[in-house]
Enzyme design. Sequence first.
Site, PDB file in Angstrom:
ATOM      1  N   GLN A  94       0.827  -1.209   0.000  1.00 21.83           N
ATOM      2  CA  GLN A  94       0.000   0.000   0.000  1.00 21.83           C
ATOM      3  C   GLN A  94       0.866   1.266   0.000  1.00 21.83           C
ATOM      4  OE1 GLN A  94      -2.263   1.791   3.398  1.00 21.83           O
ATOM      5  NE2 GLN A  94      -4.060   1.152   2.229  1.00 21.83           N
ATOM      6  N   CYS A 101      -6.531   7.183   4.687  1.00 21.35           N
ATOM      7  CA  CYS A 101      -5.877   7.492   5.956  1.00 21.35           C
ATOM      8  C   CYS A 101      -6.240   8.903   6.416  1.00 21.35           C
ATOM      9  CB  CYS A 101      -4.368   7.339   5.858  1.00 21.35           C
ATOM     10  SG  CYS A 101      -3.591   7.504   7.464  1.00 21.35           S
TER      11      CYS A 101
END
Length: 306
Positions: free
Chosen positions: A71, A101
């Site tokens: 990621q 995030c």
Amino acid sequence: MISIGNIKIEGNLVLAPMAGYTDSPYRRIAKNYGAALVVTELISADGIIRGNRKTMELLRFTEAERPIGIQLFGSDPDVMAEAAKRAEEMHPDFIDINIGCSVRRVLRGGSGAGLLSDPGLLGKIASTVVKSVRLPVSAKIRIGTDADNKNYIEIVNILQDSGIAFMAVHGRTRAQGFKGDVDWNAIAEIKAESSVPVIGNGDIRTYEEAMARLASTGCDAVMIGRAAVGNPWIFNGRIPDSDGIAKQIKEHLELMLEFYGEKGIKLFRKHIAKYIRGMKDSAKFRALLVNAETKEEILEHLDKFG
Ligand SMILES: Cc1cc2nc3c(=O)[nH]c(=O)nc-3n(C[C@H](O)[C@H](O)[C@H](O)COP(=O)(O)O)c2cc1C
């Protein structure tokens, strides 16, 4: 069942990426208990380009973790594309783009969930990364910036048009962080609208809940994060007794020492704290275990559980 490129994914419970937790040792454990898919914790595209030592360490994985995605987070399409190319050289099974995030460090640079408020840039990043690598590219998103801007349908369409292979959806907005209700209706809507596989995510606490979410949303898989820490059996639904938990703690400890050397003990503390929640007399042993400095100390305390 999801296919990633030529790989068919067995099972439909996925380990969510979690910085500081889902490292190589824990990913192997989750796979052992039946996690269908794992992803590295978020890795800075800038850090990869600069060859930052700590960043490069995060790229390490073992064959036992496959299928695995790396990621990446970043906000510059060219940097993301270059980082994706370098990540591809590590031969993961796919590259995942972090669009979810919500921590300040990541948002400050406009990356992660920050991209949700700039769909144009998000599309540019996704399509540039897709074009730069041969591996499939996935994305992990939230459902919007805040309650008034749940722009998930726009985001999903952009990602699909960019050639994303599948996506994971945490059913909260950026503003929610990790609190408040998860909008599983939005996840179901995304699944219904989407032409690529969808993995639903948010607040799943048990194996049974995971099965119920799969059934109610029609998602191709669901992803489990916090409830999997110290609780890897969530992936097969068979909770061990205290002895079984102690055995698992020992195995995890060995993997940590093998992977990190001595600093593995410190890194292991937060895992121990979660494992022992399920054991009898856990309150009594918690402080002893969490403060133990050596492997021998941990083993000694564990043997007192019975
Ligand atoms: C400590 C912590 C670290 C996380 N790190 C990441 C990360 O590196 N990449 C990412 O996409 N999501 C990250 N997340 C979000 C999780 O993958 C997941 O979307 C979220 O926790 C909701 O799922 P859950 O309720 O099952 O935990 C993190 C979450 C937590 C609690």
